[in-house]
Design a protein around this motif. Structure first.
Motif, PDB file in Angstrom:
ATOM      1  N   ASP A   8       1.108  -1.239   0.033  1.00  0.00           N
ATOM      2  CA  ASP A   8      -0.244  -0.035  -0.244  1.00  0.00           C
ATOM      3  C   ASP A   8       0.996   1.101   0.183  1.00  0.00           C
ATOM      4  N   SER A   9       0.476   2.657  -0.319  1.00  0.00           N
ATOM      5  CA  SER A   9       1.337   3.267  -0.471  1.00  0.00           C
ATOM      6  C   SER A   9      -0.147   4.669  -0.510  1.00  0.00           C
ATOM      7  N   GLY A  10       0.150   5.137   0.161  1.00  0.00           N
ATOM      8  CA  GLY A  10      -0.451   6.515  -0.125  1.00  0.00           C
ATOM      9  C   GLY A  10      -0.260   7.854  -0.251  1.00  0.00           C
ATOM     10  N   TYR A  11       0.966   8.571  -0.566  1.00  0.00           N
ATOM     11  CA  TYR A  11       1.401   9.447  -0.840  1.00  0.00           C
ATOM     12  C   TYR A  11       2.818   9.283  -2.131  1.00  0.00           C
ATOM     13  N   HIS A  13       5.962   7.097  -1.864  1.00  0.00           N
ATOM     14  CA  HIS A  13       7.115   7.011  -1.129  1.00  0.00           C
ATOM     15  C   HIS A  13       7.187   4.967  -1.643  1.00  0.00           C
ATOM     16  N   THR A  14       6.081   4.554  -0.504  1.00  0.00           N
ATOM     17  CA  THR A  14       5.830   3.276  -0.334  1.00  0.00           C
ATOM     18  C   THR A  14       6.506   2.453  -1.614  1.00  0.00           C
ATOM     19  N   ALA A  15       5.282   3.232  -2.925  1.00  0.00           N
ATOM     20  CA  ALA A  15       5.688   2.420  -3.825  1.00  0.00           C
ATOM     21  C   ALA A  15       6.908   2.859  -4.225  1.00  0.00           C
ATOM     22  N   LYS A  16       7.649   4.072  -4.411  1.00  0.00           N
ATOM     23  CA  LYS A  16       9.189   3.601  -5.008  1.00  0.00           C
ATOM     24  C   LYS A  16      10.149   3.211  -4.018  1.00  0.00           C
ATOM     25  N   GLN A  17       9.577   2.709  -2.987  1.00  0.00           N
ATOM     26  CA  GLN A  17      10.291   1.197  -2.117  1.00  0.00           C
ATOM     27  C   GLN A  17       9.934   0.082  -3.050  1.00  0.00           C
ATOM     28  N   ALA A  18       8.172  -0.059  -3.441  1.00  0.00           N
ATOM     29  CA  ALA A  18       8.292  -0.892  -4.315  1.00  0.00           C
ATOM     30  C   ALA A  18       8.877  -1.601  -5.304  1.00  0.00           C
ATOM     31  N   ASN A 151       8.612  13.260   5.442  1.00  0.00           N
ATOM     32  CA  ASN A 151       7.108  13.622   4.980  1.00  0.00           C
ATOM     33  C   ASN A 151       7.822  15.086   3.497  1.00  0.00           C
ATOM     34  N   ALA A 152       8.657  14.574   2.450  1.00  0.00           N
ATOM     35  CA  ALA A 152       9.062  15.800   1.673  1.00  0.00           C
ATOM     36  C   ALA A 152       8.019  14.542   0.269  1.00  0.00           C
ATOM     37  N   SER A 153       7.983  15.264  -1.272  1.00  0.00           N
ATOM     38  CA  SER A 153       7.312  14.902  -1.934  1.00  0.00           C
ATOM     39  C   SER A 153       8.971  13.342  -2.634  1.00  0.00           C
ATOM     40  N   PRO A 154       7.665  12.285  -2.961  1.00  0.00           N
ATOM     41  CA  PRO A 154       7.409  11.235  -3.687  1.00  0.00           C
ATOM     42  C   PRO A 154       8.951  11.773  -4.597  1.00  0.00           C
ATOM     43  N   GLU A 155       8.933  12.902  -5.562  1.00  0.00           N
ATOM     44  CA  GLU A 155       9.346  12.997  -6.245  1.00  0.00           C
ATOM     45  C   GLU A 155      11.466  12.952  -6.056  1.00  0.00           C
ATOM     46  N   ILE A 156      11.402  13.299  -4.471  1.00  0.00           N
ATOM     47  CA  ILE A 156      12.895  13.331  -3.918  1.00  0.00           C
ATOM     48  C   ILE A 156      13.077  13.128  -2.793  1.00  0.00           C
ATOM     49  N   THR A 157      12.084  11.677  -2.452  1.00  0.00           N
ATOM     50  CA  THR A 157      12.510  10.773  -0.605  1.00  0.00           C
ATOM     51  C   THR A 157      11.642   9.473  -1.505  1.00  0.00           C
TER      52      THR A 157
END
Length: 186
Positions: A8-11, A13-18, A151-157
Motif C-alpha cells: 500500500d502507498s498513500g503518497y 513513497h512506499t510505491a517507490k520502495q516497492a 514528509n517530502a515529495s516522493p519525487e525526492i524521497t
C-alpha cells in the motif's frame, strides 16, 4: 520462480520502495516479479497462491501499517489463511515513514506476525546498519527494509540509499527463495 510484492502507498513513497524491491528481485536469473498495489482493488488471490514468495510493504502511519494493508490482511483470512495457501512460502517486508524512527519496527513486526500466522518463512536483512545518508540500511533495520521520507515529495524521497536497501532486500528474498526451491527438489 514467481515473487509477488503486495503493498500500500498513500503518497507514493512506499510505491517507490516497492519498485526498488522489484528491481532487486530482477537481478536474480529466473526470478519473475508481480506487483500488486492493494489500493487498485481486486486482489489476485490465485496469483499470490502460485507465487513462491510474497513481500509485503506498507507506509507506517500512527505507528503501524496502513488501513489499506490491514484490510488486505483481514481479507486474506478466508482465501489464504483458512486453507493455509501460503504455508512454506518465503516472506519479507518493507516500510516507510516521514520520521527517522517513526515506529517503523512496529509495522514490520505486524507484517512478520501476519506472515507467521500464514505459516510463511520470514527473511530479514543480513546487513549491518550503515552510517550517514549515503549508507545502505542507514535506518538500521534487521527485520526488513526501512525508509524515511522527511514528509517530502516522493519525487525526492526516499533517498537513494534507502531505495538501494529495498533493492537489496528484493535480491536477498530471490536468492533465499532460489535456495528453498532447490532444497525442496533435492
Amino acid at each position: 520462480m514467481q515473487i509477488a510484492i503486495v503493498y500500500d502507498s498513500g503518497y507514493g513513497h512506499t510505491a517507490k520502495q516497492a519498485e526498488a524491491v522489484a528491481d532487486g528481485i530482477r537481478k536474480i536469473e529466473g526470478a519473475e516479479v508481480f506487483l500488486h498495489a492493494v489500493a487498485e482493488g481486486d486482489t489476485p488471490w490465485e496469483k499470490l497462491t502460485q507465487s513462491d514468495a510474497i513481500i509485503f510493504g506498507s507506509p507506517t502511519y500512527n505507528g503501524t501499517v496502513s488501513a489499506g494493508l490491514k484490510q488486505f490482511m483481514e481479507e486474506s483470512t478466508r482465501t489464504a489463511w483458512t486453507p493455509q495457501a501460503w504455508r512454506n512460502k518465503i516472506a519479507a517486508g518493507f516500510t516507510n515513514s516521514g520520521a527517522m524512527h517513526g515506529d517503523k519496527l512496529n509495522s514490520l513486526v505486524t507484517i512478520a506476525l501476519f506472515a507467521a500466522q500464514h505459516g510463511m518463512i520470514w527473511t530479514g536483512l543480513d546487513m549491518f546498519p550503515g552510517e550517514g545518508n549515503e549508507a545502505m540500511n542507514r535506518v538500521g533495520g534487521w527485520l526488513g527494509a526501512m525508509a524515511q521520507s522527511d514528509n517530502a515529495s516522493p519525487e525526492i524521497t526516499p533517498i537513494r540509499s534507502d531505495l538501494d536497501t529495498a533493492a537489496y532486500l528484493g535480491q536477498r528474498v530471490a536468492e533465499v527463495t532460489t535456495q528453498f526451491i532447490a532444497g525442496r527438489k533435492a
